[in-house]
Design a protein around this motif. Structure first.
Motif, PDB file in Angstrom:
ATOM      1  N   GLU A  76       0.854  -1.178   0.000  1.00 17.79           N
ATOM      2  CA  GLU A  76       0.000   0.000   0.000  1.00 17.79           C
ATOM      3  C   GLU A  76       0.894   1.234   0.000  1.00 17.79           C
ATOM      4  O   GLU A  76       1.923   1.255   0.666  1.00 17.79           O
ATOM      5  N   GLY A  77       0.490   2.252  -0.753  1.00 17.14           N
ATOM      6  CA  GLY A  77       1.284   3.470  -0.782  1.00 17.14           C
ATOM      7  C   GLY A  77       0.701   4.508  -1.698  1.00 17.14           C
ATOM      8  O   GLY A  77      -0.365   4.319  -2.294  1.00 17.14           O
ATOM      9  N   PRO A  78       1.410   5.619  -1.821  1.00 17.69           N
ATOM     10  CA  PRO A  78       0.934   6.702  -2.679  1.00 17.69           C
ATOM     11  C   PRO A  78       0.990   6.300  -4.154  1.00 17.69           C
ATOM     12  O   PRO A  78       1.848   5.525  -4.562  1.00 17.69           O
ATOM     13  N   THR A  79       0.059   6.842  -4.909  1.00 18.89           N
ATOM     14  CA  THR A  79       0.023   6.551  -6.342  1.00 18.89           C
ATOM     15  C   THR A  79       0.990   7.434  -7.111  1.00 18.89           C
ATOM     16  O   THR A  79       1.405   7.074  -8.203  1.00 18.89           O
ATOM     17  N   GLY A  80       1.328   8.593  -6.543  1.00 19.55           N
ATOM     18  CA  GLY A  80       2.178   9.550  -7.236  1.00 19.55           C
ATOM     19  C   GLY A  80       1.394  10.310  -8.285  1.00 19.55           C
ATOM     20  O   GLY A  80       0.220  10.050  -8.514  1.00 19.55           O
ATOM     21  N   MET A  81       2.069  11.266  -8.901  1.00 14.11           N
ATOM     22  CA  MET A  81       1.460  12.048  -9.978  1.00 14.11           C
ATOM     23  C   MET A  81       2.471  12.164 -11.096  1.00 14.11           C
ATOM     24  O   MET A  81       3.542  12.721 -10.865  1.00 14.11           O
ATOM     25  N   PRO A  82       2.196  11.675 -12.283  1.00 19.06           N
ATOM     26  CA  PRO A  82       0.973  10.961 -12.649  1.00 19.06           C
ATOM     27  C   PRO A  82       0.893   9.642 -11.895  1.00 19.06           C
ATOM     28  O   PRO A  82       1.910   9.075 -11.511  1.00 19.06           O
ATOM     29  N   PRO A  83      -0.324   9.164 -11.691  1.00 19.68           N
ATOM     30  CA  PRO A  83      -0.500   7.982 -10.845  1.00 19.68           C
ATOM     31  C   PRO A  83       0.006   6.694 -11.493  1.00 19.68           C
ATOM     32  O   PRO A  83      -0.116   6.495 -12.696  1.00 19.68           O
TER      33      PRO A  83
END
Length: 132
Positions: A76-83
């Motif tokens: 589990e974690g951040p998707t970031g940008m762009p995801p």
């Protein structure tokens, strides 16, 4: 620019909640994956609020990080940008947990102006004696 339609919807939702009060601020929770440009939304909100109890109100935006989980390995974690929506560890698609929110979460108001006393009705006015 869909921010104008979002701003109009926010004004339409908040106006009945405010009643006769003056709205000082509206706080929104907006996910970073909701495709909303905060600066465009702030400008659009000011335009949509003109002539309403929300005129001059501050629009506050709490940004919600995009987060996802892999049902395969549990990562589990951040998707970031762009995801990134697939697991870097096992290459399975991720389940989005947050980041698409668009919610009104807080409204700050002050009491509105007191209504002016109603003028007496014509039938209530004191009548002067008629001359004959």
């Amino acid at each position: 620019m869909h921010e104008l339609s979002i701003a109009t919807a926010v004004v339409d939702e908040v106006r009945p909640l405010a009643g006769g009060d003056v709205v000082r601020s509206v706080t929104l929770r907006i996910g970073e994956l909701a495709a909303v440009v905060p600066e465009a939304l702030e400008f659009s909100f000011a335009v949509a609020a003109e002539g309403t109890a929300l005129a001059g109100a501050e629009l506050l935006i709490d940004t919600v990080e995009g987060r996802a989980r892999c049902d395969g390995c549990g990562r589990e974690g951040p998707t970031g940008m762009p995801p990134v929506l697939w697991c870097e560890a096992c290459a399975r698609p991720l389940v989005l947990l947050s980041g698409r929110e668009l919610e009104i979460v807080r409204l700050v108001t002050d009491p509105g102006p007191e209504p002016a006393p109603a003028a007496p009705a014509a039938s209530d006015k004191e009548r002067s004696p008629t001359r004959r």
